[in-house]
Design a protein around this motif. Structure first.
Motif, PDB file in Angstrom:
ATOM      1  N   GLU A  28     -25.229  56.978  55.762  1.00  0.00           N
ATOM      2  CA  GLU A  28     -24.652  57.194  54.437  1.00  0.00           C
ATOM      3  C   GLU A  28     -23.840  58.481  54.346  1.00  0.00           C
ATOM      4  OE1 GLU A  28     -24.606  56.260  50.065  1.00  0.00           O
ATOM      5  OE2 GLU A  28     -24.392  55.296  52.013  1.00  0.00           O
TER       6      GLU A  28
ATOM      7  N   TYR B  92     -28.339  48.573  58.630  1.00  0.00           N
ATOM      8  CA  TYR B  92     -27.827  49.847  58.132  1.00  0.00           C
ATOM      9  C   TYR B  92     -28.962  50.749  57.652  1.00  0.00           C
ATOM     10  CZ  TYR B  92     -23.185  47.913  58.515  1.00  0.00           C
ATOM     11  OH  TYR B  92     -22.022  47.360  59.017  1.00  0.00           O
ATOM     12  N   ARG B  93     -30.120  50.194  57.502  1.00  0.00           N
ATOM     13  CA  ARG B  93     -31.304  50.975  57.135  1.00  0.00           C
ATOM     14  C   ARG B  93     -32.367  50.832  58.209  1.00  0.00           C
ATOM     15  NH1 ARG B  93     -31.417  53.095  52.034  1.00  0.00           N
ATOM     16  NH2 ARG B  93     -29.824  52.367  50.567  1.00  0.00           N
TER      17      ARG B  93
ATOM     18  N   TRP C 115     -31.627  55.299  55.243  1.00  0.00           N
ATOM     19  CA  TRP C 115     -30.449  54.904  56.014  1.00  0.00           C
ATOM     20  C   TRP C 115     -30.692  55.164  57.502  1.00  0.00           C
ATOM     21  CZ3 TRP C 115     -26.779  52.077  53.891  1.00  0.00           C
ATOM     22  CH2 TRP C 115     -26.597  52.142  52.507  1.00  0.00           C
TER      23      TRP C 115
END
Length: 480
Positions: A336, A395-396, A410
């Protein structure tokens, strides 16, 4: 195209001295990847993995779309033919095959029409499998391979058609239960294992992606040089496609976006027949695929070779936002961080220009807190890049210890992860927006390889600074 009732014509024999085309990067690369998957399966108790490739897709009547293999299958095999299945047996004993390919049989008649096929024997030898069989034997052999194995590993619920096939194979095993044969009692999603492998690129992958980026940059330079007021969007797309193929790429990695004027405010606008007018900006988001790997570049430039003051003002804001995101991209930060850095610059720029009403928001923090910027910047600053333009990988972070209702953090960036960095601003005509900014759409996108101390931009062979873009275009106009 005549594809009905092909005559029986034997294919010319391949010369013995003519070597078969092997997998890009060499068979050992794909064997090592398969061994990593087998090791992960053994750590979970063993079982059999099933990885199909993509099927050919009918375009209309009896014409197919251009074929493209499944990325997961290709990652583990290097094999590009349709109608194929990879089976990995983590419980294979000594002398038993652990990596098995099912593929199309040799067929001189069909090869006359459709091109060369490896066939099982040549595929086994060339691609380094332990065994290979004709795809027509799949339904007979797969139940035998999964019988008495503890688990199946495949892409759960990713394809209704494949789920149905798997159920049929399990039913065939269960039908033998009175003979003491047992079916796998567990099923695991194979994609998290493969995604974690694919998200960190190896040296071969990075080499291919750098070359794909170079080809795509050459294509963008060609399109910039060809642009003039009056040129149509599809003409610029043709310049891109020509450059992709001329320099060795298989084709575009995704549907090319070529958008003139107000069309640039449509995020996924396909190349149409609109003309670029004098004073318009042109936004091109297009890139090639090379040997299974995508690149992804966006550039925005003036159709006449000179930015207007308002266009240059917004362009410089987007470029500054991209630079902030680039500076924030390095190993050890979370995914992020680049997005947050870009949003802060864009929010400040929207305030400074008056596109966001300064009387309503006292600070950049207020703009961000209320997401007022999202009207003009509605997408994220980047995505994973690799075999797919929006590549595999969470993405996490996956954390089994988190409460069910908690949002995972993240993902942390690591060296050799690859991602795009692509901020933008899209200002449609509206009564509450200064008229000089109406219908300006700008996106700037580059591909980045994460390093320990920062990132390597691999798409900067095409200009990004406004003055450099103007210089390239004006030089091309003088030479025309």
């Amino acid at each position: 195209m005549n594809t009905t009732n092909p005559p029986t014509v034997p294919a010319a024999p391949r010369a013995a001295a003519d070597p078969l085309p092997g997998p890009d990067g060499g068979a050992a690369l794909y064997r090592e990847r398969r061994e990593r998957v087998l090791a992960a399966m053994r750590a979970r108790g063993g079982g059999v993995a099933l990885v199909p490739t993509a099927s050919e897709a009918l375009r209309n009547r009896d014409a197919d779309y251009p074929y493209r293999h499944d990325s997961y299958f290709y990652y583990l095999t290097g094999f590009t033919e349709p109608d194929a299945l990879l089976v990995l047996d983590a419980n294979a004993g000594d002398g038993q095959p652990a990596a098995i390919l099912f593929c199309r049989a040799k067929n001189p008649e069909r090869e006359t029409w459709d091109g060369f096929r490896f066939g099982p024997d040549a595929a086994r030898e060339t691609f380094g499998f332990d065994a290979a069989f004709p795809i027509d034997e799949r339904d007979a052999r797969v139940p035998q391979l999964i019988a008495n194995r503890p688990a199946l590993h495949y892409a759960l619920a990713a394809s209704n058609g494949f789920d149905t096939q798997v159920r049929g194979w399990l039913d065939a095993v269960r039908a033998q239960s009175r003979s003491g044969v047992t079916a796998p009692s567990a099923a695991y999603d194979l994609l998290p294992v493969l995604d974690d492998m694919r998200i960190v690129k190896d040296a071969h992958e990075l080499s291919v992606m750098r070359r794909a980026a170079q080809i795509s940059a050459l294509a963008h330079r060609r399109a910039m040089a060809a642009c003039r007021p009056g040129i149509r969007e599809y003409e610029l797309e043709a310049e891109l496609l020509y450059a992709f193929r001329k320099h060795g790429a298989q084709g575009p990695a995704y549907g090319s976006i070529v958008a003139a004027g107000a069309n640039a405010c449509v995020l996924h606008y396909p190349a149409g027949n609109a003309s670029a007018r004098d004073g318009d900006l042109v936004l091109i988001d297009a890139a090639c695929e090379l040997n299974g790997y995508a690149s992804d570049i966006t550039r925005t430039f003036p159709a006449n070779g000179r930015f207007t003051p308002a266009q240059r003002e917004l362009y410089d804001i987007v470029l500054a936002a991209q630079q902030a995101a680039i500076d924030a991209t390095r190993a050890g930060v979370d995914f992020e961080a680049p997005h947050q850095a870009a949003v802060r610059v864009l929010a400040q720029g929207l305030l400074d220009t008056g596109i966001i009403d300064r009387a309503r928001f006292a600070s950049v923090d207020d703009v961000i807190a209320e997401r007022a910027y999202a009207r003009f910047y509605m997408h994220r600053t980047g995505h994973w890049l690799g075999m797919d333009v929006h590549d595999a990988g969470d993405y996490r972070e996956r954390d089994a210890n988190l409460p069910a209702d908690a949002t995972p953090p993240w993902r942390t960036l690591r060296p050799s992860m690859t991602l795009t960095i692509e901020p933008g601003l899209y200002v449609r005509a509206a009564d509450d927006v200064p008229e000089r900014y109406w219908d300006i759409g700008i996106r700037i996108e580059d591909d980045a390889i994460v390093t320990a101390t920062g990132c390597e931009l691999i798409t900067r062979d095409v200009p990004v600074e406004a003055a450099e873009i103007e210089a390239l275009m004006q030089d091309a106009q003088r030479r025309a």
